[in-house]
Write an enzyme that holds these catalytic residues in place. Structure first.
Site, PDB file in Angstrom:
ATOM      1  N   ASP A 106      -1.273   5.019  -6.390  1.00 12.54           N
ATOM      2  CA  ASP A 106       0.138   4.850  -6.021  1.00 12.54           C
ATOM      3  C   ASP A 106       1.019   5.988  -6.516  1.00 12.54           C
ATOM      4  OD1 ASP A 106      -1.083   2.076  -5.883  1.00 12.54           O
ATOM      5  OD2 ASP A 106       0.863   1.829  -4.910  1.00 12.54           O
TER       6      ASP A 106
ATOM      7  N   ARG B 217      10.389  -1.101  -4.593  1.00 13.12           N
ATOM      8  CA  ARG B 217       9.222  -1.067  -5.490  1.00 13.12           C
ATOM      9  C   ARG B 217       9.229   0.270  -6.241  1.00 13.12           C
ATOM     10  NH1 ARG B 217       3.614  -3.110  -3.373  1.00 13.12           N
ATOM     11  NH2 ARG B 217       3.423  -3.596  -5.580  1.00 13.12           N
TER      12      ARG B 217
ATOM     13  N   GLN C  85      -5.669  -8.697  -3.137  1.00 16.92           N
ATOM     14  CA  GLN C  85      -5.692  -7.713  -2.042  1.00 16.92           C
ATOM     15  C   GLN C  85      -7.128  -7.398  -1.619  1.00 16.92           C
ATOM     16  OE1 GLN C  85      -3.681  -7.541  -4.694  1.00 16.92           O
ATOM     17  NE2 GLN C  85      -1.744  -6.537  -4.231  1.00 16.92           N
TER      18      GLN C  85
ATOM     19  N   ASN D  19      -2.764   3.142 -10.295  1.00 18.24           N
ATOM     20  CA  ASN D  19      -3.263   2.342  -9.168  1.00 18.24           C
ATOM     21  C   ASN D  19      -3.245   0.877  -9.596  1.00 18.24           C
ATOM     22  OD1 ASN D  19      -4.337   2.191  -6.461  1.00 18.24           O
ATOM     23  ND2 ASN D  19      -6.271   1.564  -7.393  1.00 18.24           N
TER      24      ASN D  19
ATOM     25  N   GLY E  37       0.860  -1.181   0.000  1.00 14.06           N
ATOM     26  CA  GLY E  37       0.000   0.000   0.000  1.00 14.06           C
ATOM     27  C   GLY E  37       0.893   1.226   0.000  1.00 14.06           C
ATOM     28  N   ALA E  38       0.643   2.130  -0.935  1.00 19.82           N
ATOM     29  CA  ALA E  38       1.589   3.225  -1.167  1.00 19.82           C
ATOM     30  C   ALA E  38       1.977   4.001   0.099  1.00 19.82           C
ATOM     31  CB  ALA E  38       1.024   4.154  -2.239  1.00 19.82           C
TER      32      ALA E  38
HETATM   33  O1  MRU Z   1       0.723  -3.788  -4.905  1.00 22.70           O
HETATM   34  P1  MRU Z   1       0.053  -3.143  -3.732  1.00 22.70           P
HETATM   35  O2  MRU Z   1      -0.790  -4.096  -2.947  1.00 22.70           O
HETATM   36  O3  MRU Z   1       1.014  -2.367  -2.856  1.00 22.70           O
HETATM   37  O4  MRU Z   1      -0.918  -2.097  -4.425  1.00 22.70           O
HETATM   38  C1  MRU Z   1      -1.634  -1.210  -3.615  1.00 22.70           C
HETATM   39  C2  MRU Z   1      -2.616  -0.388  -4.366  1.00 22.70           C
HETATM   40  O5  MRU Z   1      -2.679  -0.377  -5.572  1.00 22.70           O
HETATM   41  C3  MRU Z   1      -3.466   0.492  -3.543  1.00 22.70           C
HETATM   42  O6  MRU Z   1      -4.692   0.702  -4.187  1.00 22.70           O
HETATM   43  C4  MRU Z   1      -2.742   1.829  -3.411  1.00 22.70           C
HETATM   44  O7  MRU Z   1      -1.480   1.657  -2.876  1.00 22.70           O
HETATM   45  C5  MRU Z   1      -3.500   2.773  -2.622  1.00 22.70           C
HETATM   46  S1  MRU Z   1      -3.093   2.568  -0.916  1.00 22.70           S
HETATM   47  C6  MRU Z   1      -3.971   3.543   0.048  1.00 22.70           C
END
Ligand code: MRU
Length: 334
Positions: free
Chosen positions: A232, A86, A191, A242, A50-51
Site C-alpha cells: 500500500d 483512507r 480479503q 501492506n 486495494g491501493a
Molecule cells: O484494506 P485493504 O483491503 O484495502 O488492503 C489491501 C492490501 O493490503 C493489498 O494487499 C494492497 O492494497 C495491495 S493491492 C494490489
C-alpha cells in the site's frame, strides 16, 4: 464461478460502476453512481479497496464532483473529502495530486468534467498496462512449478488490471510455472478468504485458503516455495506497508530461507517517506474484529488494537517488482 468476464470498477457513460466488495463472494452487486460522495463512502467502507483501485476510484470521483459545473472551492472540498477516506495507500494521494496538477495546468475555461474525466481514464488505463508489465517483470521469481503463498487481495478487485502480486501469479500459472496457491484468509476482513479465493476460482488456479496462522507450519514443512504480496505504500528505502500479517510472513520466510517478494505499481512508492517511520498506519474499529461472528455470542465493547497494515523492513524483502523493473536490496528506485 468459472468466467473471467467481470470487472471491479469501470467508467461508462458519465457514471462509475463498481462491484461492492463487502458483499463478495455471495452477491455480485454492481453499484452505479455519479456521486463523488458515494465513491468516498465506498472507499471508506471497503466496498472499493486495494491501493491502486482506491487511487483510480478517487480520480474518477474528483472528476465527477465537478460534473454540474466547476468551481475552485468545490474542487478543493472534494479533494479533501476523498483524501480523508483512507490514510495508508499512497496511490490515493498520488492520483488525487495528479488530478489536481492536471486541473491547475488547464486554462480556467477548460477546467471541467469533460477534461478531468479524460485524465482519470488515463490513470485507469496506465494502471491496467502497469499490471501486465509487473507480471512480465515478475516471471523470473518462478524457478520451476512453484507453490505460492499470498496474503490479502491483489488482483482485479484491487487494481485497474489483472493485479499486482495476483497478476504475477496469474501469468506465471498460464506459463505453467505455478502449481498451486495458498491464500491466507487475512483476518479480520477476510480479503483472502472472500476475495482472493473468488479471483483464483474465476481464473481456474488451484488453491487452498488457510488460516493466517497456518503459514508458519506450511513454510517450515517445505510446502511453500515463495511468498508474494502487494503493498500500500513503499518508502524510498524499500520498507513496505501492506495488509496486517505481511511483516510476520516476511520473518517466517527469512528464518526458513525462502524468498519473500512484493509487487506494486511505482505509484505505490512514496519518495517523500524515507522509511517505516514516515508511513501512516490506518487503525480500524473494533467492530471489524467481530463483524463476521455470530451476534448471539454477545461480544460488546471489547477493547481492541486493529491496525489495518504493518510494515515489512526492506532487508526482509527478496525483491520488489514494479512495472519499471525488478529491484533488490538495498533498494534504490530512482
Ligand atoms: O484494506 P485493504 O483491503 O484495502 O488492503 C489491501 C492490501 O493490503 C493489498 O494487499 C494492497 O492494497 C495491495 S493491492 C494490489
Amino acid at each position: 464461478m468459472k468466467s473471467d468476464n467481470w470487472f471491479s470498477l469501470k467508467y461508462s457513460d458519465g457514471e462509475v460502476v463498481f462491484l461492492d466488495q463487502t458483499k463478495l463472494p455471495a452477491v455480485e452487486d454492481y453499484v452505479h453512481t455519479q456521486s463523488y460522495l458515494r465513491i468516498a463512502e465506498a472507499i471508506k467502507r471497503l466496498e472499493i479497496r486495494g491501493a491502486p483501485l482506491i487511487g483510480i476510484a478517487a480520480a474518477y470521483a474528483l472528476a465527477l464532483s465537478v460534473k454540474q459545473g466547476y468551481s475552485q472551492q468545490l474542487f478543493n472540498d472534494s479533494y479533501l473529502t476523498l483524501a480523508s477516506t483512507r490514510p495508508t495507500a499512497v496511490n490515493l494521494f498520488n492520483c488525487l495530486n495528479r488530478m489536481r496538477d492536471f486541473c491547475e495546468n488547464l486554462p480556467e475555461n477548460k477546467r471541467n468534467f469533460e477534461n478531468l474525466i479524460l485524465e482519470a481514464i488515463a490513470i485507469h488505463k496506465e494502471d491496467e498496462q502497469g499490471c501486465e508489465a509487473i507480471a512480465e517483470n515478475g516471471k523470473k521469481i518462478f524457478n520451476s512449478k512453484s507453490r505460492v503463498l499470498t496474503h490479502c487481495n491483489t488482483g482485479k478487485l484491487a487494481t485497474g488490471g489483472i493485479g499486482t502480486a495476483f497478476g504475477v501469479i496469474l501469468r506465471g500459472f498460464e506459463a505453467g510455472l505455478v502449481e498451486m496457491v495458498f491464500a491466507d484468509e487475512t483476518r479480520p476482513l477476510f480479503q483472502g478468504l472472500r476475495l482472493t479465493s473468488y479471483e483464483l476460482s474465476k481464473s481456474n488456479i488451484p488453491f487452498k485458503v488457510i488460516p493466517d496462522s497456518a503459514a508458519g507450519v506450511l513454510i517450515r514443512d517445505g510446502k511453500v516455495d515463495l511468498v508474494i504480496t502487494g503493498a500500500d505504500r513503499i518508502a524510498s528505502n524499500g520498507d513496505s506497508a501492506n495488509k496486517l500479517g505481511t511483516f510476520s510472513l516476511s520473518v517466517l520466510c527469512k528464518t526458513s530461507g525462502i524468498p519473500f517478494y512484493i509487487a506494486a505499481p511505482s505509484s505505490t512508492i512514496d519518495f517523500k517517506a524515507g522509511g517505516f517511520e514516515d508511513i501512516p498506519i490506518e487503525e480500524r474499529s473494533s467492530d471489524e474484529l467481530i463483524q463476521y461472528l455470530d451476534p448471539d455470542l454477545g461480544f460488546k465493547n471489547i477493547d481492541s488494537f486493529n491496525p489495518s497494515f504493518d510494515v515489512t523492513p526492506a532487508e526482509n524483502i527478496s525483491g520488489i517488482i514494479t512495472e519499471k523493473g525488478f529491484y533488490t536490496y538495498p533498494y534504490n528506485f530512482s
